[in-house]
Motif scaffolding. Structure first.
Motif, short mmCIF file in Angstrom:
data_model
loop_
_atom_site.label_atom_id
_atom_site.label_comp_id
_atom_site.label_asym_id
_atom_site.label_seq_id
_atom_site.Cartn_x
_atom_site.Cartn_y
_atom_site.Cartn_z
N MET A 170 53.48 42.18 43.17
CA MET A 170 52.32 43.03 42.95
C MET A 170 52.29 44.14 43.98
O MET A 170 52.39 43.89 45.17
CB MET A 170 51.04 42.19 43.03
CG MET A 170 49.77 42.99 42.78
SD MET A 170 48.30 41.94 42.67
CE MET A 170 48.18 41.29 44.33
N TYR A 225 42.31 44.00 39.78
CA TYR A 225 43.50 43.25 39.37
C TYR A 225 43.13 42.10 38.45
O TYR A 225 43.73 41.89 37.40
CB TYR A 225 44.25 42.73 40.59
CG TYR A 225 45.55 42.03 40.26
CD1 TYR A 225 46.67 42.76 39.91
CD2 TYR A 225 45.64 40.64 40.27
CE1 TYR A 225 47.86 42.14 39.59
CE2 TYR A 225 46.82 40.00 39.94
CZ TYR A 225 47.93 40.76 39.61
OH TYR A 225 49.11 40.13 39.28
N ASN A 285 48.20 51.18 35.39
CA ASN A 285 48.29 49.97 36.20
C ASN A 285 48.89 50.31 37.57
O ASN A 285 50.12 50.50 37.67
CB ASN A 285 49.15 48.92 35.49
CG ASN A 285 49.14 47.58 36.20
OD1 ASN A 285 48.75 47.47 37.36
ND2 ASN A 285 49.59 46.54 35.50
N PHE A 301 49.28 48.41 40.07
CA PHE A 301 49.71 47.21 40.78
C PHE A 301 51.18 46.88 40.61
O PHE A 301 51.65 45.88 41.15
CB PHE A 301 48.87 46.01 40.35
CG PHE A 301 47.41 46.17 40.59
CD1 PHE A 301 46.88 46.05 41.87
CD2 PHE A 301 46.55 46.48 39.55
CE1 PHE A 301 45.52 46.22 42.09
CE2 PHE A 301 45.19 46.64 39.76
CZ PHE A 301 44.67 46.51 41.04
#
Length: 217
Positions: free
Chosen positions: A1, A17, A100, A102
């Motif tokens: 991550m 998240y 996203n 992450f």
């Protein structure tokens, strides 16, 4: 991550998240986050596949494409007018990071050849072919079979025109090879977002299944 802190006002890193993973299939998050998929081609297939994998949280993506965004791409590829003339891998990474923040995204702005396949796909758990050129597809199939016969290879062939959606399927012709598309339609008849996205969806779904241990079509 990716430890990058998302800029979402009023929400913590962990809240963002956790919320993004809330509707994923139960028990899938950790396996998706640890997977590395390398996508060869960032056009109609590749950009749509990359978005699908990014949204579900595939943790490591490598995007390979030598080309830049042009007007004819915009009828089916996930780019914006503001990204004209930008290298596709750069523009796509920008877009993916908004969906996203992450995940880890690496880019390679080069043309895939037989000579660089071994290096470019060394870190991949799964190889994804997303070219629009039949010769390039055949080259990657041959090279991946030679250098990485034990790595799954997911390919697309036949998504042109406005034929029935139901002719696009996923097949498993031999171990570690998965073919999506109708297998017959050619790009000369025109490429439209709906069928290209359907084929890309088949590729992305097969990749997801493979990550999660499902090897049948």
């Amino acid at each position: 991550m990716n430890e990058q802190q998302p800029e979402v006002q009023g929400l913590s890193y962990q809240d963002v998240y956790t919320g993004m993973k809330e509707r994923n299939v139960k028990g899938s998050t950790a396996r998706l986050a640890s997977a590395h998929v390398t996508i060869a081609g960032a056009g109609g297939l590749g950009s749509n596949i990359a978005i699908a994998l990014t949204r579900i949280g595939v943790g490591h993506l490598t995007l390979i494409d030598f080309d830049t965004v042009e007007l004819s791409n915009l009828n089916r590829q996930q780019f914006k007018l503001s990204q004209l003339d930008v290298p596709k891998v750069v523009a796509l990474k920008q877009n993916l990071q908004e969906f996203n923040p992450f995940i880890e995204i690496k880019t390679i702005q080069e043309k895939v050849t037989h000579d660089n396949v071994k290096a470019f796909f060394a870190q991949a758990d799964i190889i994804c072919e997303a070219f629009d050129n039949p010769a390039a597809k055949a080259m990657l199939l041959d090279a991946a079979t030679e250098f990485y016969p034990n790595k799954p290879l997911v390919m697309g062939t036949g998504m042109a025109g406005i034929h029935s959606s139901n002719t696009i399927t996923t097949k498993h012709p031999r171990p570690n090879l998965y073919m999506t598309g109708d297998g017959t339609s050619k790009g000369v008849e025109g490429l439209m977002a709906p069928r290209v996205m359907i084929c890309a969806g088949h590729e992305a779904n097969m990749i997801t299944r493979l990550i999660l241990g499902k090897t049948t079509v």
